[in-house]
Design an enzyme around this catalytic site. Sequence first.
Site, PDB file in Angstrom:
ATOM      1  CD  GLU A   1      37.347  77.437  11.646  1.00 54.83           C
ATOM      2  OE1 GLU A   1      36.775  76.353  11.952  1.00 54.83           O
ATOM      3  OE2 GLU A   1      36.622  78.372  11.152  1.00 54.83           O
TER       4      GLU A   1
ATOM      5  CE1 TYR B   1      32.474  76.506   6.357  1.00 55.70           C
ATOM      6  CE2 TYR B   1      30.735  77.859   6.850  1.00 55.70           C
ATOM      7  CZ  TYR B   1      31.556  77.281   7.427  1.00 55.70           C
ATOM      8  OH  TYR B   1      32.081  76.938   8.691  1.00 55.70           O
TER       9      TYR B   1
ATOM     10  CG  ASP C   1      35.403  78.015   8.009  1.00 54.19           C
ATOM     11  OD1 ASP C   1      36.275  78.269   7.405  1.00 54.19           O
ATOM     12  OD2 ASP C   1      35.158  77.110   8.646  1.00 54.19           O
TER      13      ASP C   1
END
Length: 665
Positions: A7, A291, A79
Amino acid sequence: MKLVIIESPGKIEELKKILGGEYKLAASYGHIRDLPLNEMGVHPPDFIPQYVITESGERTVAGLKKLCAQADEIYLATDQDKEGEAISWHLQQALELTNYIRVSWKTVTAPDVQQAMLNPGRIDKHKVAAQEARRTLDRLVGYMVSPLLSDLLGKTLSAGRVQSVAVRLVVERERQIKSFCRTNHFGAKLSFENVDTSAAWQADWHADWVTKPYLKSADEPYILDEAFANGVAAINTVTVKSYTETVTKRSPPAPFITPTLQQAASVALKMSPTETMTAAQALFDKGHITYHRTDNPNVALSHLGDIFQAALNLGLEMADDPRVFKIPDGAEAGHPACTPTHWEVEEAGKTDDERALYQLIRERAIASQLADAAYAVRTATMEAIEPVSGKVVTFSTTGRTLVNQGWLALLNRDETVDEEDEEDDGSNKNTVPTLTVGQVLTVSSGSVLAKATRAPNRYKQASLIDKLFKSGIGRPATLAAIMEGIFERKYVVEEKRQVIPTAIAEQINDALVGRFSFMEYGFTREIERDIDLIQKGELRYRDVVTKVHETLKQEIRTTKDNSSPKYPCPVCKEALRRREKDDHFFWGCSAFPICKTTLPDANGEPGQRKGIVLSEYVCNKCQSPLTHIKQTPAPGKSAFDFWACTGAANGCKAKYKNQDGKPVL
């Protein structure tokens, strides 16, 4: 060539070090496709989203197609959350990939990345459907309700499935403050000289009057009799009725989840939610933290040894057993808490914001596994006779002294709570001595406490995020966007760090509450529950979306039947809306291009066309208002006197004779 599509380009540098030269890395820069900008893009009965490649995505897709043509293996490595899964699916669709490999990792670290590459999978269609459901529901509310809201208020406004509910919270809090009625009431405090010779307990101490037994009723929960309070404050001696010495413990706060990270950064670092998430994203991309979009407050078990070593290096005492924190109701818990990935690293990040946020994350995570703070607590109750009424009155006192710092050696407080909002009971400053039951104490002084009830505090960004999260309004990944949206649209403003609704926010709230079910606090929570069930494969996307669509249709129909536009068009009676063009405002009919009526702006309201005054008479052909046009004889000019239809913009050119100041219809 092995192509890995991620991403964020911020991860490329770190991933190159981990994967090595045989892999080519490229970024999608987030979503490459979305619903169209100027139309709803999703329609019944199937509600299949009509995706288009975004303007920025066109160049990205072109570049990725060239790389895919050269690649022997293509890895979609976005993700692990719903958004990441949806991005991989959009890439697979737009790039027309049939032979792809889906991988994802929890952290940008060698162990996690290498483990993910050894365990490839496929795109999770249930997770994609869940993301589509959230996006579609947002689009339905925005496109179906916003036009009606604009008609009701005469301005181009937007309604949002979650945004409008957040505004409601702020509006209702402001109204509670404005409608608050202050109540003055009284208490009493007795002070005593400290006769204890122990060096640790030398300062004077005090006890407070326990007023509850003397309240008249639950409807009057305060002492309003100042004379009674004066009598209590005049007491000279008291008798000790109970005395205890205990040790209490205070556990550390949990490591950060997304909302608590945003709260702490707001309180401790004065960072906005958007600034916080930008800095956290940069730290994640570089492999410094786990994360940051998570609702699980627990540290990964594999990190406990690292925390122990970090605490040992700092000379701090660990808890006897690993701490496990309660996961919030409805949490996905797919990722562990936000913590460092390399615990020995004390400083990380390129900018001041990143470095400050990293320190906040690291210290909070280490503190979560440290020993409890311990306090020595002395508590006593005392009785006396109030001299005027002869009533027995009770006093209580508590003194608390920190005897073991525990986690407070690293953190002196929970950063998610603003010091201005914390309630201090004064027990830490009250040095209660050793007492015995039956002991008679001489009062050194007494005082009446003049008190007053307080209105609730306005939300700050930190407390509003906390309220949104605890109310189930929005998910961790969306909280920053919600806050950014209501500020950008000027539905709320910030003054002295307090969030205050604007006038238009109150108008929006009043137009929507009671008419639309999505404005109810429980609705959003139920929708999020349904979205989670779609992800689990227990509910179907179409069923959830259809149910909301039908509800919206009925509520819009009912609202239209029971309300009228604030500013109706003088020609067709549809709503006028205030619009902006070339740095000036004007009013246009919402039925354009069918009705092309425009009016000038007059201080925020529709004005009259220059030289045209609308009358009470209407055209018998198109029902538009008539205007009286008259010109008296003048040199070089003809006289005329007639009535004209104002619906010329819509093709009606009817004219009527004037007779005695009225049109001849």
